[in-house]
Scaffold this motif. Structure first.
Motif, PDB file in Angstrom:
ATOM      1  N   THR A   1      11.757 -14.972  10.335  1.00 40.28           N
ATOM      2  CA  THR A   1      13.089 -14.822  10.902  1.00 40.28           C
ATOM      3  C   THR A   1      13.288 -15.858  12.004  1.00 40.28           C
ATOM      4  O   THR A   1      12.403 -16.671  12.277  1.00 40.28           O
ATOM      5  CB  THR A   1      13.270 -13.410  11.488  1.00 40.28           C
ATOM      6  N   SER A   2      14.444 -15.802  12.646  1.00 39.97           N
ATOM      7  CA  SER A   2      14.689 -16.683  13.792  1.00 39.97           C
ATOM      8  C   SER A   2      14.009 -16.167  15.053  1.00 39.97           C
ATOM      9  O   SER A   2      13.969 -16.872  16.065  1.00 39.97           O
ATOM     10  CB  SER A   2      16.200 -16.811  14.030  1.00 39.97           C
ATOM     11  N   TYR A   3      13.478 -14.933  15.009  1.00 37.23           N
ATOM     12  CA  TYR A   3      12.739 -14.376  16.138  1.00 37.23           C
ATOM     13  C   TYR A   3      11.272 -14.805  16.018  1.00 37.23           C
ATOM     14  O   TYR A   3      10.430 -14.093  15.477  1.00 37.23           O
ATOM     15  CB  TYR A   3      12.849 -12.855  16.161  1.00 37.23           C
TER      16      TYR A   3
ATOM     17  N   SER B   1      17.905 -10.315   5.081  1.00 38.01           N
ATOM     18  CA  SER B   1      18.886 -10.246   3.989  1.00 38.01           C
ATOM     19  C   SER B   1      19.614 -11.562   3.765  1.00 38.01           C
ATOM     20  O   SER B   1      20.426 -11.657   2.847  1.00 38.01           O
ATOM     21  CB  SER B   1      19.900  -9.132   4.274  1.00 38.01           C
ATOM     22  N   GLN B   2      19.347 -12.568   4.583  1.00 38.79           N
ATOM     23  CA  GLN B   2      19.961 -13.877   4.344  1.00 38.79           C
ATOM     24  C   GLN B   2      19.415 -14.523   3.082  1.00 38.79           C
ATOM     25  O   GLN B   2      20.080 -15.376   2.476  1.00 38.79           O
ATOM     26  CB  GLN B   2      19.706 -14.797   5.554  1.00 38.79           C
ATOM     27  N   LYS B   3      18.204 -14.103   2.669  1.00 35.70           N
ATOM     28  CA  LYS B   3      17.583 -14.694   1.484  1.00 35.70           C
ATOM     29  C   LYS B   3      17.471 -13.725   0.316  1.00 35.70           C
ATOM     30  O   LYS B   3      17.428 -14.151  -0.836  1.00 35.70           O
ATOM     31  CB  LYS B   3      16.184 -15.213   1.835  1.00 35.70           C
ATOM     32  N   ASP B   4      17.402 -12.421   0.592  1.00 32.85           N
ATOM     33  CA  ASP B   4      17.210 -11.449  -0.485  1.00 32.85           C
ATOM     34  C   ASP B   4      17.830 -10.116  -0.093  1.00 32.85           C
ATOM     35  O   ASP B   4      18.264  -9.909   1.043  1.00 32.85           O
ATOM     36  CB  ASP B   4      15.722 -11.263  -0.782  1.00 32.85           C
TER      37      ASP B   4
ATOM     38  N   SER C   1      25.782  -8.987   6.863  1.00 35.40           N
ATOM     39  CA  SER C   1      25.181  -9.604   5.686  1.00 35.40           C
ATOM     40  C   SER C   1      25.721  -8.973   4.402  1.00 35.40           C
ATOM     41  O   SER C   1      25.965  -7.766   4.339  1.00 35.40           O
ATOM     42  CB  SER C   1      23.656  -9.441   5.735  1.00 35.40           C
ATOM     43  N   GLU C   2      25.892  -9.791   3.380  1.00 40.50           N
ATOM     44  CA  GLU C   2      26.390  -9.299   2.093  1.00 40.50           C
ATOM     45  C   GLU C   2      25.279  -8.717   1.225  1.00 40.50           C
ATOM     46  O   GLU C   2      25.562  -8.109   0.196  1.00 40.50           O
ATOM     47  CB  GLU C   2      27.076 -10.439   1.341  1.00 40.50           C
ATOM     48  N   ASN C   3      24.018  -8.892   1.631  1.00 41.85           N
ATOM     49  CA  ASN C   3      22.895  -8.382   0.839  1.00 41.85           C
ATOM     50  C   ASN C   3      22.226  -7.170   1.480  1.00 41.85           C
ATOM     51  O   ASN C   3      21.112  -6.810   1.098  1.00 41.85           O
ATOM     52  CB  ASN C   3      21.842  -9.483   0.647  1.00 41.85           C
TER      53      ASN C   3
ATOM     54  N   ASN D   1      16.667   4.953  -5.654  1.00 42.93           N
ATOM     55  CA  ASN D   1      17.531   3.894  -5.135  1.00 42.93           C
ATOM     56  C   ASN D   1      16.775   2.590  -4.947  1.00 42.93           C
ATOM     57  O   ASN D   1      17.316   1.502  -5.186  1.00 42.93           O
ATOM     58  CB  ASN D   1      18.141   4.342  -3.794  1.00 42.93           C
ATOM     59  N   ILE D   2      15.524   2.682  -4.519  1.00 50.54           N
ATOM     60  CA  ILE D   2      14.717   1.471  -4.359  1.00 50.54           C
ATOM     61  C   ILE D   2      14.454   0.830  -5.714  1.00 50.54           C
ATOM     62  O   ILE D   2      14.509  -0.406  -5.861  1.00 50.54           O
ATOM     63  CB  ILE D   2      13.401   1.806  -3.638  1.00 50.54           C
ATOM     64  N   GLU D   3      14.178   1.639  -6.720  1.00 47.54           N
ATOM     65  CA  GLU D   3      13.969   1.113  -8.075  1.00 47.54           C
ATOM     66  C   GLU D   3      15.225   0.437  -8.602  1.00 47.54           C
ATOM     67  O   GLU D   3      15.157  -0.568  -9.309  1.00 47.54           O
ATOM     68  CB  GLU D   3      13.550   2.252  -9.010  1.00 47.54           C
ATOM     69  N   GLU D   4      16.389   0.962  -8.242  1.00 45.28           N
ATOM     70  CA  GLU D   4      17.652   0.399  -8.737  1.00 45.28           C
ATOM     71  C   GLU D   4      18.022  -0.899  -8.027  1.00 45.28           C
ATOM     72  O   GLU D   4      18.372  -1.901  -8.668  1.00 45.28           O
ATOM     73  CB  GLU D   4      18.778   1.426  -8.550  1.00 45.28           C
ATOM     74  N   LYS D   5      17.942  -0.913  -6.683  1.00 44.82           N
ATOM     75  CA  LYS D   5      18.382  -2.076  -5.917  1.00 44.82           C
ATOM     76  C   LYS D   5      17.344  -3.188  -5.882  1.00 44.82           C
ATOM     77  O   LYS D   5      17.687  -4.348  -5.667  1.00 44.82           O
ATOM     78  CB  LYS D   5      18.717  -1.650  -4.486  1.00 44.82           C
ATOM     79  N   LYS D   6      16.060  -2.831  -6.042  1.00 42.19           N
ATOM     80  CA  LYS D   6      14.971  -3.803  -5.982  1.00 42.19           C
ATOM     81  C   LYS D   6      15.042  -4.674  -4.717  1.00 42.19           C
ATOM     82  O   LYS D   6      15.095  -5.908  -4.774  1.00 42.19           O
ATOM     83  CB  LYS D   6      14.960  -4.690  -7.223  1.00 42.19           C
ATOM     84  N   PRO D   7      15.011  -4.055  -3.537  1.00 41.99           N
ATOM     85  CA  PRO D   7      15.111  -4.823  -2.291  1.00 41.99           C
ATOM     86  C   PRO D   7      13.801  -5.517  -1.935  1.00 41.99           C
ATOM     87  O   PRO D   7      12.729  -5.139  -2.392  1.00 41.99           O
ATOM     88  CB  PRO D   7      15.469  -3.746  -1.258  1.00 41.99           C
ATOM     89  N   GLU D   8      13.918  -6.516  -1.094  1.00 44.26           N
ATOM     90  CA  GLU D   8      12.756  -7.230  -0.585  1.00 44.26           C
ATOM     91  C   GLU D   8      12.161  -6.498   0.621  1.00 44.26           C
ATOM     92  O   GLU D   8      10.946  -6.423   0.777  1.00 44.26           O
ATOM     93  CB  GLU D   8      13.138  -8.657  -0.172  1.00 44.26           C
TER      94      GLU D   8
END
Length: 450
Positions: free
Chosen positions: A69-71, A110-113, A138-140, A155-162
């Motif tokens: 991140t930027s931090y 979420s800027q990348k995934d 963020s849109e993601n 929900n995690i299985e559906e969205k497949k988040p990073e």
């Protein structure tokens, strides 16, 4: 089918009992015995898929193994960034800013995934209001208000988040466990399922854990052993600054810290912690001294402040902020012996500005130095620092990482430092733009100050 037996387990020490008790017989804690459903045996069927082992040389590590991140300071606390498939436990007192901090982090990831924020305590509107205030758009980034584990996994299985945030683990429950949320059984079962999913799907998890009134993590101690990283969010609720400290990290060094300032529009990272802790000092200071302390892999300068005054009552006060009280009692006994001064009739106040706690023994000499300055009203230059651990005989012991400490002092413009004579050989060939004052014992220090 396996037989079910109920038992009660202490959330503080893990002591088990077949009957409920108000007080744990092992650790004497009240109200910590939680009911647990115990499985006597688990029978594996032959139809289950066999998990195959892999050769070490065949295992490949991706180039983008860590999410950054930027931090930059926070990435350093994590060991260089958030490792994929890692589970990070975030602890801290209520209202200190854990949810705001994590929402800002998800805005970065979420800027990348795709990222998912799961809250069992707040509604979607509450989270939206906070996101608007700290400018998270963020849109993601997806928001879910749910406490049922089965729905969360779906929900995690559906969205497949990073990256996924669970806020908090004490509100999550599984319908397969016959106990209330926040019980030992529920926390352990839900955590196991989330960790298993993280390792299988390469998903990063931030799990928020509540703390008790003593500042310890609520729930079973097993939770801290299960996760990959434990990060504590420290600071005063009435103060703008927060200290993020790693107490366990499988992907980096422990006891790393980073500092953030909490503002109305979000969080801001403090780039140089040393300057933050010593920025408000005057040219001459009575009862104030600087000590370079090792925090994880870096050196940070802390200020030690002391105040000594005559007691107004029969029993002297010992008010300590940011230091081990037992260690101070030992140092006071050493100081009383070698200075021939009875400090048992004085009120003593010790403070470490910034809300941090110093645990390193190399700060012993600095504390003694500060006390002598306070007792004798001797001003200390703002460009002088002190390093050294003191033994019971008044001797100064060698300090580890002495080169790193002195180099940090040179970088910040310090002109002199008091340090143990035992470290002289290590520094005698170094060309340093700072005066090195070597001391063998506390008696030499008293002679030089007088």
């Amino acid at each position: 089918m396996a037989k079910l037996n109920n038992r009660y387990i202490c959330s503080e020490c893990g002591f088990t009992q077949t009957k409920w008790l108000g007080r744990c017989p092992n650790c004497s804690s009240w109200g910590t015995m939680d009911e647990e459903v115990k499985m006597d045996s688990i029978i594996l069927t032959k139809d289950e898929n066999l998990t195959k082992a892999s050769l070490l040389k065949d295992i490949e590590i991706e180039k983008e193994f860590r999410l950054q991140t930027s931090y930059k300071e926070f990435d350093r606390v994590l060991g260089g960034g958030l490792a994929k498939a890692s589970v990070v436990l975030i602890t801290g007192s209520p209202g200190i800013g854990k949810s705001t901090f994590l929402l800002s982090l998800l805005n970065e990831y979420s800027q990348k995934d795709t990222c998912l924020y799961i809250s069992g305590e707040e509604s979607k509107r509450q989270i939206k209001e906070r996101a608007t205030r700290i400018k998270v758009n963020s849109e993601n980034l997806f928001i879910l208000n749910e406490t049922r584990l089965e729905q969360i996994l779906a929900n995690i299985e559906e969205k497949k988040p990073e990256v996924v945030v669970i806020d908090s683990i004490q509100t999550i429950f599984s319908s397969n466990i016959a106990s209330l949320p926040a019980s030992v059984s529920q926390i352990r079962e839900c955590s196991l399922k989330l960790i298993e999913l993280a390792k299988q799907k390469d998903i990063c998890f931030f799990i928020v854990g509540h703390v008790t009134k003593d500042g310890k993590l609520a729930g079973p101690k097993l939770l801290e052993h299960m996760v990959d990283c434990v990060i504590s969010f420290e600071g005063d609720e009435n103060n703008y600054f927060r200290i993020v400290r790693s107490t366990k990290n499988r992907y980096g060094s422990t006891n790393e810290i980073s500092i953030f300032s909490m503002k109305e529009d979000g969080i801001e990272e403090v780039k140089n912690p040393s300057e933050f802790f010593i920025s408000t000092r005057s040219e001459k200071n009575v009862g104030s001294i600087i000590v370079p302390s090792i925090e994880g892999s870096r050196v940070i300068l802390f200020e030690i402040q002391t105040l000594v005054s005559k007691t107004s009552y029969g029993y002297p006060k010992r008010i300590i902020e940011g230091y081990d009280k037992n260690r101070i009692e030992i140092l006071l006994a050493i100081l009383s012996k070698f200075m021939k001064m009875d400090l048992n009739l004085s009120d003593i106040y010790v403070n470490i500005p910034g809300g941090v706690e110093i645990k390193e023994r190399s700060s012993d000499l600095a504390l003694i130095f500060s006390l002598i300055s306070s007792i004798k009203k001797i001003p200390i230059s703002a460009k002088i620092a002190v390093i050294g651990e003191i033994g019971l005989r008044g001797e100064l012991r060698a300090t580890p990482f002495i080169k790193k400490r002195v180099n940090e002092l040179v970088k910040l413009g310090f002109t002199g430092v008091y340090l143990p004579y035992a470290n002289k050989e290590e520094l005698e060939n170094e060309k340093l733009n700072i005066k090195l004052n070597y001391i063998n014992n506390i008696e030499e220090l008293v002679e030089r100050i007088n």
